[in-house]
Design an enzyme around this catalytic site. Structure first.
Site, PDB file in Angstrom:
ATOM      1  CG  HIS A  72      -2.096  -0.906   1.085  1.00  0.00           C
ATOM      2  ND1 HIS A  72      -3.330  -0.633   1.619  1.00  0.00           N
ATOM      3  CD2 HIS A  72      -2.235  -2.076   0.430  1.00  0.00           C
ATOM      4  CE1 HIS A  72      -4.175  -1.594   1.316  1.00  0.00           C
ATOM      5  NE2 HIS A  72      -3.524  -2.488   0.592  1.00  0.00           N
ATOM      6  CE1 TYR A 201      -5.260   3.682   8.635  1.00  0.00           C
ATOM      7  CE2 TYR A 201      -5.870   3.384  10.941  1.00  0.00           C
ATOM      8  CZ  TYR A 201      -5.095   3.044   9.862  1.00  0.00           C
ATOM      9  OH  TYR A 201      -4.128   2.061   9.992  1.00  0.00           O
ATOM     10  N   PRO A 293      -4.476  -0.094  18.548  1.00  0.00           N
ATOM     11  CG  PRO A 293      -6.314  -1.384  17.922  1.00  0.00           C
ATOM     12  CD  PRO A 293      -5.688  -0.725  19.097  1.00  0.00           C
ATOM     13  CE  LYS A 297       4.088   2.846  13.456  1.00  0.00           C
ATOM     14  NZ  LYS A 297       3.969   2.187  12.164  1.00  0.00           N
ATOM     15  CE1 TYR A 385      -1.190   3.542   9.491  1.00  0.00           C
ATOM     16  CE2 TYR A 385      -0.122   2.843   7.459  1.00  0.00           C
ATOM     17  CZ  TYR A 385      -1.149   2.723   8.379  1.00  0.00           C
ATOM     18  OH  TYR A 385      -2.125   1.777   8.201  1.00  0.00           O
TER      19      TYR A 385
HETATM   20  P1  RFL Z   1       1.065 -12.298  21.316  1.00  0.00           P
HETATM   21  O1  RFL Z   1       0.593 -12.299  19.893  1.00  0.00           O
HETATM   22  O2  RFL Z   1       0.082 -11.976  22.366  1.00  0.00           O
HETATM   23  O3  RFL Z   1       1.672 -13.761  21.593  1.00  0.00           O
HETATM   24  C1  RFL Z   1       2.040 -14.179  22.879  1.00  0.00           C
HETATM   25  C2  RFL Z   1       1.990 -15.693  22.928  1.00  0.00           C
HETATM   26  O4  RFL Z   1       2.371 -16.132  24.228  1.00  0.00           O
HETATM   27  C3  RFL Z   1       1.455 -17.124  24.672  1.00  0.00           C
HETATM   28  N1  RFL Z   1       1.451 -17.133  26.150  1.00  0.00           N
HETATM   29  C4  RFL Z   1       2.122 -18.044  26.888  1.00  0.00           C
HETATM   30  N2  RFL Z   1       2.901 -19.060  26.547  1.00  0.00           N
HETATM   31  C5  RFL Z   1       3.441 -19.797  27.568  1.00  0.00           C
HETATM   32  N3  RFL Z   1       3.207 -19.544  28.869  1.00  0.00           N
HETATM   33  C6  RFL Z   1       2.428 -18.526  29.262  1.00  0.00           C
HETATM   34  N4  RFL Z   1       2.205 -18.290  30.549  1.00  0.00           N
HETATM   35  C7  RFL Z   1       1.850 -17.714  28.253  1.00  0.00           C
HETATM   36  N5  RFL Z   1       1.046 -16.627  28.257  1.00  0.00           N
HETATM   37  C8  RFL Z   1       0.811 -16.297  26.994  1.00  0.00           C
HETATM   38  C9  RFL Z   1       0.131 -16.721  24.066  1.00  0.00           C
HETATM   39  O5  RFL Z   1      -0.779 -17.823  23.984  1.00  0.00           O
HETATM   40  C10 RFL Z   1       0.579 -16.233  22.694  1.00  0.00           C
HETATM   41  O6  RFL Z   1       0.600 -17.254  21.728  1.00  0.00           O
HETATM   42  O7  RFL Z   1       2.338 -11.345  21.526  1.00  0.00           O
HETATM   43  P2  RFL Z   1       3.536 -11.003  20.534  1.00  0.00           P
HETATM   44  O8  RFL Z   1       4.107 -12.262  19.957  1.00  0.00           O
HETATM   45  O9  RFL Z   1       4.408 -10.065  21.260  1.00  0.00           O
HETATM   46  O10 RFL Z   1       2.853 -10.257  19.284  1.00  0.00           O
HETATM   47  C11 RFL Z   1       2.246  -9.000  19.437  1.00  0.00           C
HETATM   48  C12 RFL Z   1       1.106  -8.821  18.434  1.00  0.00           C
HETATM   49  O11 RFL Z   1       0.248  -9.941  18.491  1.00  0.00           O
HETATM   50  C13 RFL Z   1       0.312  -7.535  18.696  1.00  0.00           C
HETATM   51  O12 RFL Z   1       1.173  -6.480  19.011  1.00  0.00           O
HETATM   52  C14 RFL Z   1      -0.545  -7.109  17.464  1.00  0.00           C
HETATM   53  O13 RFL Z   1      -1.543  -8.045  17.213  1.00  0.00           O
HETATM   54  C15 RFL Z   1      -1.170  -5.736  17.696  1.00  0.00           C
HETATM   55  N6  RFL Z   1      -2.041  -5.314  16.582  1.00  0.00           N
HETATM   56  C16 RFL Z   1      -1.522  -4.765  15.429  1.00  0.00           C
HETATM   57  N7  RFL Z   1      -0.187  -4.649  15.278  1.00  0.00           N
HETATM   58  C17 RFL Z   1       0.336  -4.164  14.117  1.00  0.00           C
HETATM   59  O14 RFL Z   1       1.571  -4.055  14.002  1.00  0.00           O
HETATM   60  N8  RFL Z   1      -0.451  -3.799  13.038  1.00  0.00           N
HETATM   61  C18 RFL Z   1      -1.802  -3.898  13.099  1.00  0.00           C
HETATM   62  O15 RFL Z   1      -2.460  -3.625  12.104  1.00  0.00           O
HETATM   63  C19 RFL Z   1      -2.388  -4.369  14.340  1.00  0.00           C
HETATM   64  N9  RFL Z   1      -3.717  -4.481  14.458  1.00  0.00           N
HETATM   65  C20 RFL Z   1      -3.432  -5.424  16.692  1.00  0.00           C
HETATM   66  C21 RFL Z   1      -4.250  -4.993  15.593  1.00  0.00           C
HETATM   67  C22 RFL Z   1      -4.037  -5.936  17.843  1.00  0.00           C
HETATM   68  C23 RFL Z   1      -5.407  -5.996  17.914  1.00  0.00           C
HETATM   69  N10 RFL Z   1      -5.965  -6.502  19.121  1.00  0.00           N
HETATM   70  C24 RFL Z   1      -6.795  -7.664  19.152  1.00  0.00           C
HETATM   71  C25 RFL Z   1      -5.483  -6.001  20.362  1.00  0.00           C
HETATM   72  C26 RFL Z   1      -5.628  -5.067  15.653  1.00  0.00           C
HETATM   73  C27 RFL Z   1      -6.215  -5.536  16.820  1.00  0.00           C
HETATM   74  C28 RFL Z   1      -7.717  -5.542  16.876  1.00  0.00           C
HETATM   75  C1  PHB Z   2      -6.193  -4.552  10.440  1.00  0.00           C
HETATM   76  O1  PHB Z   2      -6.260  -4.765   9.216  1.00  0.00           O
HETATM   77  O2  PHB Z   2      -6.537  -5.395  11.277  1.00  0.00           O
HETATM   78  C2  PHB Z   2      -5.697  -3.243  10.916  1.00  0.00           C
HETATM   79  C3  PHB Z   2      -5.202  -2.341   9.997  1.00  0.00           C
HETATM   80  C4  PHB Z   2      -4.739  -1.097  10.431  1.00  0.00           C
HETATM   81  C5  PHB Z   2      -4.796  -0.789  11.775  1.00  0.00           C
HETATM   82  C6  PHB Z   2      -5.280  -1.704  12.697  1.00  0.00           C
HETATM   83  C7  PHB Z   2      -5.733  -2.943  12.265  1.00  0.00           C
HETATM   84  O3  PHB Z   2      -4.375   0.433  12.181  1.00  0.00           O
END
Ligand code: RFL
Ligand code: PHB
Length: 392
Positions: A72, A201, A293, A297, A385
């Site tokens: 993008h 957005y 989110p 980041k 971004y």
């Molecule tokens: P995770 O993905 O939470 O993985 C952690 C893992 O550890 C396990 N765990 C354990 N394992 C052993 N013993 C324990 N006691 C444990 N406790 C937990 C868990 O089961 C899991 O498998 O952390 P990690 O790896 O640091 O990754 C981080 C990302 O997942 C997170 O930052 C992103 O999803 C945030 N996020 C976004 N980030 C972006 O860069 N771009 C995006 O577009 C974006 N969109 C989002 C998002 C997060 C969202 N939510 C649900 C908060 C959109 C949403 C809606």
């Molecule tokens: C997504 O596609 O899940 C998404 C994209 C951009 C954001 C957050 C989530 O800022």
């Protein structure tokens, strides 16, 4: 059992660290409390910075990503019945982002890990980290009724916000900073073509909305919702009606709706734990910090932590130098706080705040007017971004 690095958690941080260490010939085991299918079932991030794409390429998971990921060059800010393009590529001198879901990233890393024969323990119960302040750290867990113990040189706490690693640090050794926002995001995934080829957005009087995608046939949409809202309160029709109301007429008209294949509510928070190293225990990704989110980041910060940690460990094992590991926490936190600031700023600019007396809305109007009318302001948004550069 003895290993060089024990990694707690098989989310993106743990898997990417595992891949970087495997490539460098460092022996690591990942211990994850859930099943692989559970980890793959979490629908989360969608936007990868170029630096994250380069790291995934570096560890060899390029094929599906380059085939299916969508580059993008810009995104849209929806405001006052119209939308305005932020031209990322022009404003940043050629940088862009890739839309490729976290599920796919995780899938690719898991496949590469099992193809390489690297060990991951799934469904580990009662995972605990011990003695990380002694130089002889250990990890214990239970699986299928049997107790297990792993000795290691280092523990990488990649176990997310609710994980055990950060909670195992004595309270007086860690400082935390937190801001909880007074709303959440209700997200829907549907097998429908995205409303636009770029993300939108939208700042709207009824609340924020985001139109994103996973492919040209799968859409990801979000609307701001009250913190105490429930998924059960939202039929698919009610969701799409509300989403349309928060978009400009042309986008609302173009929206193709269909049954949801996932629907969930996520609360929004900013959180940072300092430092990110406690002797032999290193925190990475969501275990150390959370961002709302809005700025996309979270996953990208996890990748930059892993970049610093993997390089520090490689320097330790290959060159006998402690410099990278010693600099880890400070290096990460400098970048983390910049992303925390950006995510807070973009969240504050785009959402409706329930307790606002009208002043906040006026400030948003002034700031969006400034942002869309000023190349300097749009450039600041664009450069954050696409992702700030990694320090060497
Ligand atoms: P995770 O993905 O939470 O993985 C952690 C893992 O550890 C396990 N765990 C354990 N394992 C052993 N013993 C324990 N006691 C444990 N406790 C937990 C868990 O089961 C899991 O498998 O952390 P990690 O790896 O640091 O990754 C981080 C990302 O997942 C997170 O930052 C992103 O999803 C945030 N996020 C976004 N980030 C972006 O860069 N771009 C995006 O577009 C974006 N969109 C989002 C998002 C997060 C969202 N939510 C649900 C908060 C959109 C949403 C809606
Ligand atoms: C997504 O596609 O899940 C998404 C994209 C951009 C954001 C957050 C989530 O800022």
């Amino acid at each position: 059992m003895k290993v060089q690095v024990a990694i707690i958690g098989a989310g993106p941080s743990g898997l990417l660290l595992g891949a970087m260490l495997h490539k460098a010939g460092i022996d690591a085991v990942i211990i994850e409390q859930r099943s692989a299918d559970y980890v793959l079932g979490r629908i989360r991030a969608g936007v990868l910075e170029q630096g994250t794409v380069e790291m995934l390429d570096h560890v060899g998971v390029r094929e599906r990503m380059f085939k299916q990921g969508l580059w993008h060059d810009g995104f849209e800010i929806g405001y006052r019945n119209s939308h305005h393009r932020i031209d990322l590529k022009t404003l940043t001198g050629g940088k862009r982002v890739m839309v490729y879901g976290q599920t796919e990233v995780t899938h690719d890393l898991m496949d590469a890990r099992s193809a390489a024969g690297a060990k991951t323990v799934y469904e580990a119960e009662d995972v605990a980290v011990h003695d990380f302040d002694t130089g002889k750290p250990r990890v214990t867990w239970r699986k299928d009724g049997a107790e297990h113990e792993l000795s290691c040189d280092f523990i990488a706490g990649c176990d997310g916000f609710h994980g055990v690693s950060r909670r195992s640090v004595p309270e007086n050794a860690i400082q935390t900073y937190e801001k909880v926002y007074p709303f959440g995001w209700l997200g829907v995934l549907s097998d429908t073509p995205p409303v636009s080829h770029e993300l939108i957005y939208s700042n709207h009087a009824r609340g924020f909305a985001l139109c994103s995608m996973r492919s040209m046939t799968r859409s990801r949409y979000y609307i701001q919702c009250p913190l105490d809202d429930k998924v059960e309160n939202w039929s698919d029709d009610a969701f799409f009606d509300e989403l349309r109301r928060r978009l400009d007429p042309a986008a609302a008209e173009a929206m193709v709706t269909g049954p949801s294949i996932e629907k969930s509510i996520a609360p929004l928070r900013s959180f940072v734990a300092e430092p990110m190293r406690f002797s032999s225990l290193f925190l990475a990704g969501d275990a150390a910090h959370i961002v709302p989110p809005t700025g996309a980041k979270g996953l990208n910060l996890a990748a930059s932590d892993v970049h610093y940690l993997a390089n520090g460990l490689i320097e330790h094992y290959q060159e006998g130098s402690a410099a990278g590991l010693d600099a880890y926490s400070e290096r990460c936190l400098r970048r983390v706080w910049k992303a925390v600031r950006f995510s807070w700023w973009f969240t504050s600019l785009m959402h409706k705040f329930p307790d606002d007396t009208g002043f906040g809305q006026k400030i948003q109007e002034a700031e969006i007017g400034y942002l869309l009318g000023s190349t300097a302001a749009s450039t600041a948004l664009a450069e954050n971004y696409v992702g700030l550069p990694l320090e060497v």
